[in-house]
Design a protein around this motif. Structure first.
Motif, short mmCIF file in Angstrom:
data_model
loop_
_atom_site.label_atom_id
_atom_site.label_comp_id
_atom_site.label_asym_id
_atom_site.label_seq_id
_atom_site.Cartn_x
_atom_site.Cartn_y
_atom_site.Cartn_z
N UNK A 75 -6.57 61.28 26.26
CA UNK A 75 -7.27 60.08 26.59
C UNK A 75 -6.95 59.71 27.82
N UNK A 76 -5.91 59.92 28.57
CA UNK A 76 -5.40 59.58 29.60
C UNK A 76 -5.89 60.50 31.10
N UNK A 77 -6.25 61.74 30.33
CA UNK A 77 -6.39 62.72 31.49
C UNK A 77 -7.40 62.68 32.51
N UNK A 78 -8.57 62.10 32.25
CA UNK A 78 -9.65 62.06 33.13
C UNK A 78 -9.18 60.95 34.14
N UNK A 79 -9.30 59.80 33.75
CA UNK A 79 -8.95 58.61 34.66
C UNK A 79 -7.86 59.04 35.46
N UNK A 80 -6.66 59.46 35.02
CA UNK A 80 -5.58 59.79 36.04
C UNK A 80 -5.81 60.94 37.04
N UNK A 81 -6.48 61.97 36.65
CA UNK A 81 -7.20 62.96 37.30
C UNK A 81 -8.07 62.60 38.56
N UNK A 82 -8.96 61.73 38.19
CA UNK A 82 -10.00 61.24 39.16
C UNK A 82 -9.13 60.34 40.20
N UNK A 83 -8.11 59.30 39.90
CA UNK A 83 -7.42 58.53 40.66
C UNK A 83 -6.35 59.54 41.57
N UNK A 84 -5.84 60.64 41.18
CA UNK A 84 -5.11 61.52 41.62
C UNK A 84 -5.58 62.08 42.83
N UNK A 85 -7.08 62.54 42.68
CA UNK A 85 -7.90 63.44 43.56
C UNK A 85 -8.38 62.26 44.70
N UNK A 86 -8.83 61.12 44.14
CA UNK A 86 -9.33 60.17 45.02
C UNK A 86 -7.83 59.59 46.23
#
Length: 322
Positions: A75-86
């Motif tokens: 449930x935390x993967x999407x937000x964390x992945x987006x933040x990392x890429x940004x």
């Protein structure tokens, strides 16, 4: 294609699978640090590998960090992945990359907006030497035209609070099936059975592909024995990738004979032929591929778009429960 120095990689998530990633990346010489919302986990894993224990809120602002591996509760993967890429970090995000199609699409969109960054899904079995050998045989036409693919991935546990047997287990096999077919299904039917609580402990998926291939996936985390089999039925031969079998028997080819006469269809069974496969741990090969893509700019074999395709199937197949 020019190669750059080895990247500094941080593992975010110090649980079971994150610990495996940390060990592997340490052995590859690129582990810079680890982070987890539980400070005691962070310190323990950092001490084990003699790297930096990091705070989650500092990772994305640190210019010394080139890449992150996300092994979090899904449930935390999407937000964390987006933040990392940004934040300009290369990302390897474990499966499933999200728990909804909308969130998975956000990850893919963030990747598209940062095309210079590697954004890879952790579909580790794509890097299993037995599956790579199977892919090569299919590409050479040794199985003939593929007609049917079925997978059985069953065992006892693990029981997760947020995702059922379908979401937890099926991504492994769906990633393999999508790699073989090279296309998305046009029809998905799913049935799940919840035995212990509200989440399904058993699940069946039936898939139909545009090219005519059909497939089914059976997953269970409430089964008395372990089975990890992917079976591919072709017009020339049949293949079984059995990840529970001994190494020298993990990939078996069956040249069963089938023919039609005046009495109808007939068959003759033969013993399997076992394929010699290269040594190598799938996780090591996956992490090495991630590092190589960062260093050279080569495209990843398991893009986050592949993770989205799996989420789309899971979402469509999760509708019906009995």
């Amino acid at each position: 294609m020019q190669s750059s120095p080895p990247p500094n990689v941080v593992v975010i998530g110090c649980g079971y699978w994150g610990s495996n990633h940390a060990r592997t990346l340490s052995e590859l010489g690129v582990l810079y640090g680890v982070a987890d919302r539980h400070d005691d986990r962070t310190r323990t894993l950092a001490t084990r590998h003699d790297v930096k224990p990091l705070k989650l809120e500092t990772v994305f602002d640190d210019p010394a960090i080139d890449a992150v591996v996300l092994a979090l509760p899904p449930q935390y993967h999407a937000d964390t992945a987006v933040a990392a890429l940004e934040a300009g970090k290369h990302v390897l995000v474990e499966k499933p990359i999200a728990l909804s199609v909308a969130d998975a699409r956000r990850v893919v969109e963030a990747s598209a907006q940062n095309p210079h960054l590697v954004a890879m899904t952790g579909h580790v079995l794509r890097f299993h030497p037995a599956f790579e050998a199977l892919e090569a045989m299919i590409a050479r036409g040794e199985l003939g035209a593929i007609r049917y693919i079925h997978s059985h991935r069953v065992g006892l546990g693990k029981f997760h609070a947020e995702n059922d047997a379908l979401w937890d287990i099926a991504p492994h096999d769906l990633s393999l099936i999508l790699a073989i077919t090279g296309e998305k299904p046009i029809n998905v039917r799913g049935v799940g059975s919840a035995i212990l609580n509200r989440l399904s402990d058993f699940a069946h998926l039936h898939l139909q592909f545009p090219g005519g291939i059909r497939s089914h996936v059976f997953t269970s985390r409430l089964n008395p024995y372990r089975e990890r089999k992917l079976t591919v039925i072709g017009t020339k031969a049949m293949a079984v990738f059995d990840d529970v079998a001994p190494w020298n028997q993990k990939l078996a080819i069956y040249h069963h004979k089938l023919w039609e006469d005046e009495s109808g269809w007939q068959s003759e069974m033969v013993d399997p032929e076992y394929v010699d496969i290269a040594d190598g741990m799938p996780l090591t090969r996956e992490c090495s591929h991630f590092i190589e893509c960062i260093r050279t700019g080569a495209p990843s074999r398991t893009r986050v778009a592949d993770g989205l395709a799996v989420i789309e199937i899971l979402s469509e197949g999760s509708v019906r429960h009995d």
